[in-house]
Design a protein around this motif. Sequence first.
Motif, PDB file in Angstrom:
ATOM      1  N   VAL A  72    -102.062  26.299 -20.224  1.00 40.44           N
ATOM      2  CA  VAL A  72    -102.637  26.837 -18.525  1.00 40.44           C
ATOM      3  C   VAL A  72    -103.351  25.812 -18.064  1.00 40.44           C
ATOM      4  N   LYS A  73    -103.300  24.273 -18.551  1.00 43.65           N
ATOM      5  CA  LYS A  73    -104.264  23.621 -17.704  1.00 43.65           C
ATOM      6  C   LYS A  73    -103.283  23.094 -17.267  1.00 43.65           C
ATOM      7  N   GLN A  74    -101.964  22.275 -17.408  1.00 40.58           N
ATOM      8  CA  GLN A  74    -101.360  21.515 -17.141  1.00 40.58           C
ATOM      9  C   GLN A  74    -100.754  22.370 -15.845  1.00 40.58           C
ATOM     10  N   THR A  75     -99.814  24.141 -15.243  1.00 40.66           N
ATOM     11  CA  THR A  75     -99.754  24.594 -14.793  1.00 40.66           C
ATOM     12  C   THR A  75    -101.561  24.845 -13.324  1.00 40.66           C
ATOM     13  N   THR A  76    -102.555  24.469 -14.170  1.00 43.69           N
ATOM     14  CA  THR A  76    -102.870  24.985 -12.492  1.00 43.69           C
ATOM     15  C   THR A  76    -104.116  23.532 -12.039  1.00 43.69           C
ATOM     16  N   GLU A  77    -103.756  22.710 -12.808  1.00 42.39           N
ATOM     17  CA  GLU A  77    -104.820  21.456 -12.780  1.00 42.39           C
ATOM     18  C   GLU A  77    -104.254  21.282 -11.237  1.00 42.39           C
ATOM     19  N   LEU A  78    -103.041  20.775 -10.403  1.00 43.52           N
ATOM     20  CA  LEU A  78    -102.919  20.676  -8.837  1.00 43.52           C
ATOM     21  C   LEU A  78    -104.009  21.983  -7.689  1.00 43.52           C
ATOM     22  N   GLU A  79    -103.729  23.192  -8.235  1.00 46.07           N
ATOM     23  CA  GLU A  79    -104.160  24.279  -7.607  1.00 46.07           C
ATOM     24  C   GLU A  79    -106.096  23.796  -7.625  1.00 46.07           C
ATOM     25  N   VAL A  80    -106.417  23.188  -8.975  1.00 45.13           N
ATOM     26  CA  VAL A  80    -108.060  22.947  -8.944  1.00 45.13           C
ATOM     27  C   VAL A  80    -108.415  21.667  -8.583  1.00 45.13           C
ATOM     28  N   GLN A  81    -107.470  20.915  -8.321  1.00 42.53           N
ATOM     29  CA  GLN A  81    -107.766  19.720  -7.561  1.00 42.53           C
ATOM     30  C   GLN A  81    -107.553  19.793  -5.647  1.00 42.53           C
ATOM     31  N   ARG A  82    -106.709  21.109  -5.305  1.00 44.58           N
ATOM     32  CA  ARG A  82    -106.750  21.782  -4.026  1.00 44.58           C
ATOM     33  C   ARG A  82    -108.263  21.437  -3.894  1.00 44.58           C
ATOM     34  N   GLN A  83    -108.541  22.315  -4.711  1.00 48.56           N
ATOM     35  CA  GLN A  83    -110.372  23.378  -4.258  1.00 48.56           C
ATOM     36  C   GLN A  83    -111.152  22.600  -4.407  1.00 48.56           C
ATOM     37  N   GLY A  84    -110.719  20.940  -4.289  1.00 48.29           N
ATOM     38  CA  GLY A  84    -112.065  20.362  -5.194  1.00 48.29           C
ATOM     39  C   GLY A  84    -112.253  20.074  -6.429  1.00 48.29           C
ATOM     40  N   TYR A  85    -112.040  20.801  -6.957  1.00 44.87           N
ATOM     41  CA  TYR A  85    -112.549  20.279  -8.499  1.00 44.87           C
ATOM     42  C   TYR A  85    -111.925  19.641  -9.255  1.00 44.87           C
ATOM     43  N   ARG A  86    -112.250  19.143 -11.131  1.00 38.28           N
ATOM     44  CA  ARG A  86    -111.089  18.199 -11.305  1.00 38.28           C
ATOM     45  C   ARG A  86    -111.227  18.405 -13.417  1.00 38.28           C
ATOM     46  N   PHE A  87    -110.824  18.696 -14.345  1.00 35.31           N
ATOM     47  CA  PHE A  87    -110.914  19.279 -15.631  1.00 35.31           C
ATOM     48  C   PHE A  87    -112.383  17.889 -15.931  1.00 35.31           C
ATOM     49  N   LEU A  92    -114.660  22.870 -15.587  1.00 35.01           N
ATOM     50  CA  LEU A  92    -114.333  22.159 -14.078  1.00 35.01           C
ATOM     51  C   LEU A  92    -115.578  21.396 -14.309  1.00 35.01           C
ATOM     52  N   ARG A  93    -115.294  20.807 -13.187  1.00 33.64           N
ATOM     53  CA  ARG A  93    -116.712  20.001 -12.119  1.00 33.64           C
ATOM     54  C   ARG A  93    -116.156  20.200 -11.360  1.00 33.64           C
ATOM     55  N   LYS A  94    -116.951  19.402 -10.160  1.00 32.56           N
ATOM     56  CA  LYS A  94    -117.335  19.387  -9.067  1.00 32.56           C
ATOM     57  C   LYS A  94    -117.532  17.571  -9.029  1.00 32.56           C
ATOM     58  N   PRO A  95    -116.768  16.473  -8.707  1.00 29.35           N
ATOM     59  CA  PRO A  95    -116.617  14.947  -8.158  1.00 29.35           C
ATOM     60  C   PRO A  95    -118.019  15.451  -8.068  1.00 29.35           C
ATOM     61  N   ARG A  96    -118.936  13.542  -8.251  1.00 34.64           N
ATOM     62  CA  ARG A  96    -119.874  13.603  -7.407  1.00 34.64           C
ATOM     63  C   ARG A  96    -119.320  12.594  -6.353  1.00 34.64           C
ATOM     64  N   GLY A  97    -120.399  13.131  -5.017  1.00 36.23           N
ATOM     65  CA  GLY A  97    -120.550  12.023  -3.705  1.00 36.23           C
ATOM     66  C   GLY A  97    -120.101  13.872  -3.395  1.00 36.23           C
ATOM     67  N   THR A  98    -119.196  14.437  -3.650  1.00 37.80           N
ATOM     68  CA  THR A  98    -119.231  15.943  -2.828  1.00 37.80           C
ATOM     69  C   THR A  98    -120.077  16.694  -2.507  1.00 37.80           C
ATOM     70  N   ASP A  99    -121.227  16.930  -3.691  1.00 38.47           N
ATOM     71  CA  ASP A  99    -121.757  17.854  -3.584  1.00 38.47           C
ATOM     72  C   ASP A  99    -123.076  17.630  -2.033  1.00 38.47           C
ATOM     73  N   SER A 100    -122.800  18.669  -1.409  1.00 36.84           N
ATOM     74  CA  SER A 100    -123.798  18.997   0.331  1.00 36.84           C
ATOM     75  C   SER A 100    -125.395  18.500  -0.396  1.00 36.84           C
ATOM     76  N   HIS A 101    -126.171  19.348  -1.314  1.00 27.86           N
ATOM     77  CA  HIS A 101    -126.783  20.049  -1.168  1.00 27.86           C
ATOM     78  C   HIS A 101    -127.836  18.134  -2.010  1.00 27.86           C
ATOM     79  N   LYS A 102    -126.993  17.311  -2.207  1.00 24.69           N
ATOM     80  CA  LYS A 102    -127.841  15.678  -2.065  1.00 24.69           C
ATOM     81  C   LYS A 102    -129.040  15.248  -1.753  1.00 24.69           C
ATOM     82  N   VAL A 103    -130.108  14.884  -2.510  1.00 26.26           N
ATOM     83  CA  VAL A 103    -131.166  14.694  -2.305  1.00 26.26           C
ATOM     84  C   VAL A 103    -131.509  12.645  -2.311  1.00 26.26           C
TER      85      VAL A 103
END
Length: 103
Positions: A72-87, A92-103
């Motif tokens: 399941v992880k292999q089949t969904t990995e591309l779509e997860v990356q397109r949505q801006g996340y990573r495993f 699922l995690r949103k990579p650092r530096g893409t968060d708009s709520h940083k202070v």
Amino acid sequence: MQQGFVSAESRGNRRYWKLRFRREGRQQVRYVGGEELARRVQHELDQLQHATQARRQLKQVTQQANRYLRAVKQTTELEVQRQGYRFHGLALRKPRGTDSHKV
């Protein structure tokens, strides 16, 4: 005892039961006697072997689940990356530096 079984043998018109198991790689045989005693020995043997069988079954089911999760992880990995996340493992995690709520 993790292995062993009760077997029936015939001599003439009579049946005898024996407990067969391995110790240090060699088969051991113990005379059990009649049918009622053989049934009780088999019941005790089943009780002793139950934990080992349950562990084996749990291991098998866990392996199947892990294979399924990997697939399941292999089949969904591309779509997860397109949505801006990573495993991160299975999470699922949103990579650092893409968060708009940083202070």
